[in-house]
Write a protein that holds these residues in place. Structure first.
Motif, short mmCIF file in Angstrom:
data_model
loop_
_atom_site.label_atom_id
_atom_site.label_comp_id
_atom_site.label_asym_id
_atom_site.label_seq_id
_atom_site.Cartn_x
_atom_site.Cartn_y
_atom_site.Cartn_z
N VAL A 43 30.15 26.23 -10.84
CA VAL A 43 29.79 25.10 -9.48
C VAL A 43 28.48 24.23 -9.97
CG1 VAL A 43 28.64 26.69 -8.39
CG2 VAL A 43 29.66 24.57 -7.33
N ARG A 44 28.33 23.19 -9.60
CA ARG A 44 27.08 22.37 -9.76
C ARG A 44 26.90 21.84 -8.32
NH1 ARG A 44 27.15 17.87 -14.26
NH2 ARG A 44 25.11 18.16 -14.03
N ARG A 45 25.93 21.87 -7.90
CA ARG A 45 25.18 21.31 -6.54
C ARG A 45 23.96 20.38 -6.60
NH1 ARG A 45 29.01 23.97 -4.07
NH2 ARG A 45 28.68 26.52 -3.91
N THR A 46 24.18 19.40 -5.34
CA THR A 46 23.25 18.37 -5.37
C THR A 46 22.66 18.09 -3.99
OG1 THR A 46 24.96 16.70 -4.78
CG2 THR A 46 24.60 16.97 -7.32
N LEU A 47 21.61 17.31 -3.94
CA LEU A 47 21.21 16.82 -2.88
C LEU A 47 20.77 15.40 -2.84
CD1 LEU A 47 17.74 16.65 -2.61
CD2 LEU A 47 18.20 19.05 -3.27
N THR A 48 21.07 14.90 -1.56
CA THR A 48 20.80 13.31 -1.57
C THR A 48 19.45 13.01 -1.34
OG1 THR A 48 23.06 13.25 -0.31
CG2 THR A 48 21.58 11.18 -0.13
#
Length: 144
Positions: A74-79
Motif C-alpha cells: 500500500v501507499r498512503r498520502t495526505l492532502t
C-alpha cells in the motif's frame, strides 16, 4: 481484478463506508470513485452538499497518486492543498469523480480531478497538492 483495488473496495476507510463511495478504477496516475446519492448527502436546497463534492474530489485525487502495483502493498498520502471549483448542479442519483496525476516528484505530487453527475455533466473540478506518507514514496509501497 487488481488485488489492491479489491482489497480497498472491501476494507476502505470508515469514512468511505459512512458516505458510501467506492473506488471503481485505479491505475498508475489515475483513479475513479463512484457514489450513490442518499437523502443525507443533500443540503437544504436538495442538492449534494458542497463538502461532499470536495470530499470526493480529495479522495479520488489521493488515490490517483498512491496506486501500488505490488499485491499486498500500500501507499498512503495526505492532502497539502486542494482548490475546488463548483461548476454545475448535480442531477440524478449518483456521482463519479475522476483524477489524474499532473506531475510531481519523489515526495510531492499534483492532481487534477473532475466530478460528474449520472448524466456526465461536469459538476465540480479541483487541483491539489499531496505528499506521500513516510515509506510511501517508493512506487512499490510497503506491506499493509
Amino acid at each position: 481484478m487488481d488485488e489492491n483495488l479489491l482489497w480497498e473496495q472491501q476494507h476502505g476507510s470508515g469514512f468511505a463506508h459512512l458516505l458510501g463511495y467506492r473506488i471503481t478504477a485505479w491505475s498508475k496516475g489515475r483513479a475513479e470513485v463512484e457514489m450513490p446519492l442518499r437523502p443525507e448527502h443533500m443540503n437544504r436546497a436538495g442538492l449534494p452538499h458542497g463538502g461532499l463534492l470536495t470530499t470526493l474530489l480529495d479522495t479520488v485525487s489521493g488515490y490517483a497518486g498512491c496506486y501500488c502495483p505490488v499485491p499486498g502493498h500500500v501507499r498512503r498520502t495526505l492532502t497539502l492543498s486542494l482548490t475546488t471549483n463548483y461548476i454545475g448542479q448535480a442531477r440524478g442519483d449518483r456521482l463519479r469523480a475522476v483524477a489524474t496525476v499532473a506531475g510531481g516528484g519523489r515526495k510531492i505530487f499534483f492532481v487534477n480531478a473532475e466530478l460528474f453527475d449520472v448524466y456526465d455533466n461536469l459538476i465540480a473540478s479541483s487541483t491539489g497538492t499531496f505528499r506521500y506518507h513516510k515509506g510511501s514514496e517508493d512506487p512499490d509501497g510497503h506491506p499493509r
